[in-house]
Motif scaffolding. Structure first.
Motif, short mmCIF file in Angstrom:
data_model
loop_
_atom_site.label_atom_id
_atom_site.label_comp_id
_atom_site.label_asym_id
_atom_site.label_seq_id
_atom_site.Cartn_x
_atom_site.Cartn_y
_atom_site.Cartn_z
N ARG A 149 46.45 46.83 26.76
CA ARG A 149 46.92 45.88 27.95
C ARG A 149 45.96 44.66 28.06
O ARG A 149 44.99 44.63 27.65
CB ARG A 149 46.47 46.81 29.26
CG ARG A 149 47.60 47.82 29.46
CD ARG A 149 47.57 48.32 30.78
NE ARG A 149 48.57 49.47 31.19
CZ ARG A 149 48.64 49.71 32.38
NH1 ARG A 149 48.10 49.29 33.23
NH2 ARG A 149 49.76 50.51 32.44
N GLY A 151 45.56 40.82 30.09
CA GLY A 151 45.99 39.92 31.20
C GLY A 151 45.11 40.71 32.58
O GLY A 151 45.01 41.94 32.40
N ARG A 152 45.42 39.96 33.49
CA ARG A 152 44.38 40.40 34.61
C ARG A 152 45.47 40.55 35.90
O ARG A 152 44.96 40.70 37.09
CB ARG A 152 43.13 39.64 34.94
CG ARG A 152 42.25 39.94 33.96
CD ARG A 152 40.73 39.61 34.28
NE ARG A 152 40.02 39.91 33.14
CZ ARG A 152 38.59 39.55 33.22
NH1 ARG A 152 38.01 38.69 34.00
NH2 ARG A 152 37.81 39.80 32.41
N GLU A 153 46.83 40.26 35.59
CA GLU A 153 47.61 40.24 36.70
C GLU A 153 47.70 41.46 37.71
O GLU A 153 47.77 41.53 38.87
CB GLU A 153 49.07 39.89 36.30
CG GLU A 153 49.14 38.85 35.53
CD GLU A 153 49.04 39.24 33.96
OE1 GLU A 153 49.31 40.12 33.48
OE2 GLU A 153 48.29 38.43 33.44
N LEU A 154 47.36 42.69 37.06
CA LEU A 154 47.54 43.76 37.88
C LEU A 154 46.15 44.62 38.08
O LEU A 154 45.88 45.61 38.35
CB LEU A 154 47.99 44.89 36.62
CG LEU A 154 49.83 44.83 36.64
CD1 LEU A 154 50.06 45.90 35.68
CD2 LEU A 154 50.29 44.72 37.88
N GLN A 155 45.20 43.68 37.84
CA GLN A 155 43.60 44.10 37.91
C GLN A 155 43.30 44.27 39.28
O GLN A 155 43.84 43.62 40.37
CB GLN A 155 42.76 43.02 37.43
CG GLN A 155 42.85 42.92 36.08
CD GLN A 155 42.17 43.93 35.39
OE1 GLN A 155 40.82 43.93 35.33
NE2 GLN A 155 42.77 44.71 34.47
N ARG A 175 35.78 42.27 40.75
CA ARG A 175 36.49 42.99 39.73
C ARG A 175 36.01 44.50 39.33
O ARG A 175 34.94 44.66 39.40
CB ARG A 175 36.76 42.45 38.34
CG ARG A 175 37.65 43.03 37.53
CD ARG A 175 37.48 42.13 36.27
NE ARG A 175 38.55 42.82 35.12
CZ ARG A 175 38.22 43.02 34.05
NH1 ARG A 175 37.17 42.55 33.17
NH2 ARG A 175 39.14 43.42 32.95
N GLU A 194 43.62 48.94 36.74
CA GLU A 194 44.81 48.41 37.03
C GLU A 194 45.36 48.87 38.50
O GLU A 194 45.03 50.29 38.84
CB GLU A 194 45.73 48.05 35.97
CG GLU A 194 44.86 47.28 34.95
CD GLU A 194 45.79 46.74 33.86
OE1 GLU A 194 47.09 47.25 33.79
OE2 GLU A 194 45.40 46.10 33.09
#
Length: 193
Positions: free
Chosen positions: A17, A19-23, A30, A75
């Motif tokens: 996976r 990207g961090r859109e769903l983090q 974080r 996520e």
């Protein structure tokens, strides 16, 4: 990187996976999760005689500047344990049983000027994959606990390793404590018995 692995006699594509859109974030921090993959040197062993009976799996960082245990972002669409297992498969190419949480740590990112919250879990390895998503970016190395203490670059992961060793040692002592706890003394402090 895409890797194909067998799961229940079917081929499954594994992709890291990105990207961090769903983090997940909590109070601006974080949320990251990871595992300490471990195995016993003697295959049918279920508890630890001593740390020398244990091997842990460390991986190189993506930038190649040190060793660590697999970890990454937790996520929104997964539990902590699911995220920890996913990260371990992606980064280290091993699967197994994710056990109870070792703890939660707050630490400062080495690359970003921010704090993270990290959760670590033990993972008793049951399968080592031949192909895994990050195999071209990382090396995985089985080593002793003492060697892992030396090479691991994160203080909080070293603490998690100590908690794992203590937990596994306690498993051996658990049955012994029950036996000792059930022994009763006969007589009193003044008797000759």
């Amino acid at each position: 990187m895409v890797s194909l692995v067998s799961q229940d006699n079917n081929l499954v594509a594994l992709v890291s996976r990105t990207g961090r859109e769903l983090q997940r974030y909590r109070k601006g921090r974080r949320q990251v999760v990871g595992c300490i993959p471990y195995r016993y040197k003697i295959v049918d062993q279920t508890s630890l005689e001593g740390p020398e009976d244990l091997e842990v799996l460390v991986i190189t960082s993506q930038k190649g500047k040190g060793m660590l245990f697999p970890k990454g972002g937790w996520e929104l669409d997964e539990s902590k344990k699911e995220a920890a297992l996913r990260e371990t498969i992606e980064e280290a190419g091993v699967r197994g049983t994710v056990e109870g949480k070792l703890g939660k740590w707050s630490f400062k990112s080495k690359t970003h000027d921010t704090f993270y919250e990290g959760y670590m879990f033990p993972l008793l390895v049951q399968e080592q994959l031949e192909f895994w998503p990050e195999q071209n970016f990382r090396q995985r190395i089985w080593m002793s606990v003492s060697d892992a203490r030396e090479v691991c670059q994160h203080w909080w992961m070293k603490e998690a390793l100590e908690r794992l060793v203590n937990r596994l040692m306690a498993r051996k002592l658990g049955p012994l404590r029950q036996i000792v706890g059930s022994i009763h003394c006969i007589g009193d402090a003044n008797s000759d018995l």
